[in-house]
Enzyme design. Structure first.
Site, short mmCIF file in Angstrom:
data_model
loop_
_atom_site.label_atom_id
_atom_site.label_comp_id
_atom_site.label_asym_id
_atom_site.label_seq_id
_atom_site.Cartn_x
_atom_site.Cartn_y
_atom_site.Cartn_z
N LYS A 79 37.21 35.84 43.92
CA LYS A 79 37.26 37.30 43.92
C LYS A 79 35.97 37.89 44.49
O LYS A 79 34.87 37.40 44.19
CB LYS A 79 37.47 37.77 42.48
N SER A 154 42.05 44.51 38.04
CA SER A 154 41.38 44.51 39.32
C SER A 154 41.61 43.25 40.16
O SER A 154 41.29 43.23 41.34
CB SER A 154 39.88 44.70 39.11
N SER A 178 42.28 42.71 33.66
CA SER A 178 42.17 42.49 35.11
C SER A 178 42.64 41.13 35.58
O SER A 178 42.81 40.92 36.78
CB SER A 178 40.73 42.72 35.58
#
Length: 471
Positions: A79, A154, A178
């Site tokens: 990420k 996210s 997330s």
């Protein structure tokens, strides 16, 4: 069958015993990325030559008889809010659009040590502060099931990539769902481990960046994967005792075994948002499967989860308040709107600006809730809850209408209550309804990751295998 179809467990075994090569596995995933990523925008900074070079080194290690890690040669995405040496680490912020990390954060180092081959960086909203995935420098990530609905956030890029077959495993992180929410939106598995199990140590930067207390105590690293077995494999690889992390554990805990049927407590509603019919149906289905498997299932009221969700709004909003000027300067308009509605939602519960006494009492109350939940769960009881009170949200539902934006925080009580308390939780899909995946969440006592994954495995073994309609 193309290799990108295979789960990580099969890829790792095949690479280890030379039935397939790491180069073949990585090339297959790179081909899949080339085919579907332009339409989804899930992965960024994809560098095929570098990934294939790492795969060739992985194959050479197999030939040399070198000791191999559990993810040796397996393609993995990481990420963009987590530092990876030499790779984009932008946090979805335009001012950081060209920033590349000098070193690895601990979770990236753990994956690298386990033998993972990094094939790309997954997209995230600015500051990783939304349940939607779009930002100014990198654009919007789409849900492979529906371009009209969020892939979650996210870790939306991570979930979209796994669901679309770009990688069998993606690394994510979770402070308000997330990992678990994107997994549910895209129909994959996501686990949020107990705080401290996976190191949150951050590689040094020129300036020390001290995150607020909520970030330090609630944020965790965790995997998203296509199967429960892959999520288990990745979580074990990521688990990294590390005393540099102020909340890290010194050694891996023993894996508790229930030694018999578990007690499954179904929590449907905590008084914040009525569950959508498809959400209730998923709970009923999963509860039926678990009862069929021999577990003792009963529905209960558990107000402490609602109280924890309300505390999330109080404590996080007050912790972030001093950071707002900088966030407004660096972030995009979506972030500014989302934060506005967050504070409006918090004000409905706690007033426009809670005083220090409310903040201190909130932290004190959190400790009581943790103790009470651990007493309920022990090592032989799990909770079965929704992932959200609603199916996957329509795109930008958090910013297009003030009332809708505020309402999402109530719907997401299963996502926000868990970080406040620090317990492990896994999201696992059960079905497809109206063209969108539906999932449930299993919450266990602290450090019972193996137990919640066992329960998720029971559900997965009975659920239909779902794949998005991309091919």
């Amino acid at each position: 069958m193309e290799l990108w179809h295979l789960p990580a467990t099969e890829l790792a075994a095949g690479i280890r015993d030379r039935r397939i090569s790491a180069v073949q596995a990585v090339q297959s995933c790179l081909d899949r990325i080339e085919a579907v990523n332009p339409g989804l925008n899930a992965l960024l900074d994809v560098r095929p030559e570098e990934a294939l070079a790492d795969a060739r080194r992985a194959d050479e290690a197999v030939s040399a008889g070198t000791a191999l890690g559990p993810l040796h040669g397996v393609p993995v995405s990481t990420k963009i809010n987590t530092a990876q040496r030499g790779s984009l680490t932008t946090h979805g912020l335009a001012p950081l659009a060209g920033v590349r990390a000098a070193d690895d954060d601990a979770v990236i180092a753990a994956l690298r040590s386990a033998g993972a081959v990094f094939v790309g960086r997954s997209n995230t909203p600015a500051f990783s502060m939304r349940w939607f995935t779009s930002n100014d420098p990198h654009g919007r990530t789409l849900n492979p099931w529906s371009a009209e609905h969020t892939p979650g956030g996210s870790s939306g890029g991570a979930a979209s990539a796994v669901a679309a077959g770009m990688t069998p495993i993606s690394q994510g992180n979770d402070i308000a769902g997330s990992v678990r929410y994107p997994a549910a939106c895209c129909g994959v598995v996501g686990i949020r481990p107990t705080v401290g199990l996976v190191s949150n140590w951050v590689a040094p930067t020129p300036v020390d960046l001290e995150g607020p207390l909520t970030f330090q105590l609630w944020a965790v690293q965790g995997p998203l994967a296509g199967t429960v077995a892959d999520a288990r494999l990745a979580m074990r690889a990521m688990a990294s005792p590390d005393l540099r992390d102020p909340f890290g554990i010194p050694a891996l805990p023993a894996h508790p075994s229930a030694g018999g049927p578990l007690h499954v407590k179904v929590v449907r509603d905590v008084g914040l948002a009525k569950p959508h019919p498809s959400v209730s149906a998923a709970l009923d289905t999963a509860a039926g499967w678990l009862a069929e498997a021999g577990h003792v299932v009963e529905e209960i009221e558990l107000p402490l989860l609602g109280e924890a969700a309300r505390l999330w709004l109080l404590l996080l909003s007050e912790d972030v308040r001093p950071l707002l000027p900088g966030m407004r300067d660096m972030g995009d308009e979506a972030t500014r709107l989302n934060m506005t509605y967050l504070y409006e939602a918090a004000a409905e519960l706690w007033g426009d600006k809670p005083d220090t006494t409310a903040y201190i009492q909130g932290w004190a109350r959190r400790a009581t809730l943790i103790t009470r939940l651990q007493e309920l769960l022990g090592t032989d009881t799990v909770l079965l809850t929704p992932v959200s009170a609603e199916p996957p949200f329509e795109n930008d539902a958090d910013i297009l209408d003030p009332a809708r934006g505020r309402g999402l925080f109530a719907a997401q009580w299963p996502m926000t209550s868990v970080p406040v308390l620090g317990f492990p939780a896994v999201s696992v899909p059960t079905a497809v309804t109206d063209g969108l995946p539906v999932s449930v969440q299993i919450i266990g006592g602290r450090f019972t990751e193996e137990l919640v994954l066992d329960v998720a495995q029971t559900i997965e073994s009975r659920a239909p295998r779902i794949t998005p309609p991309l091919d």
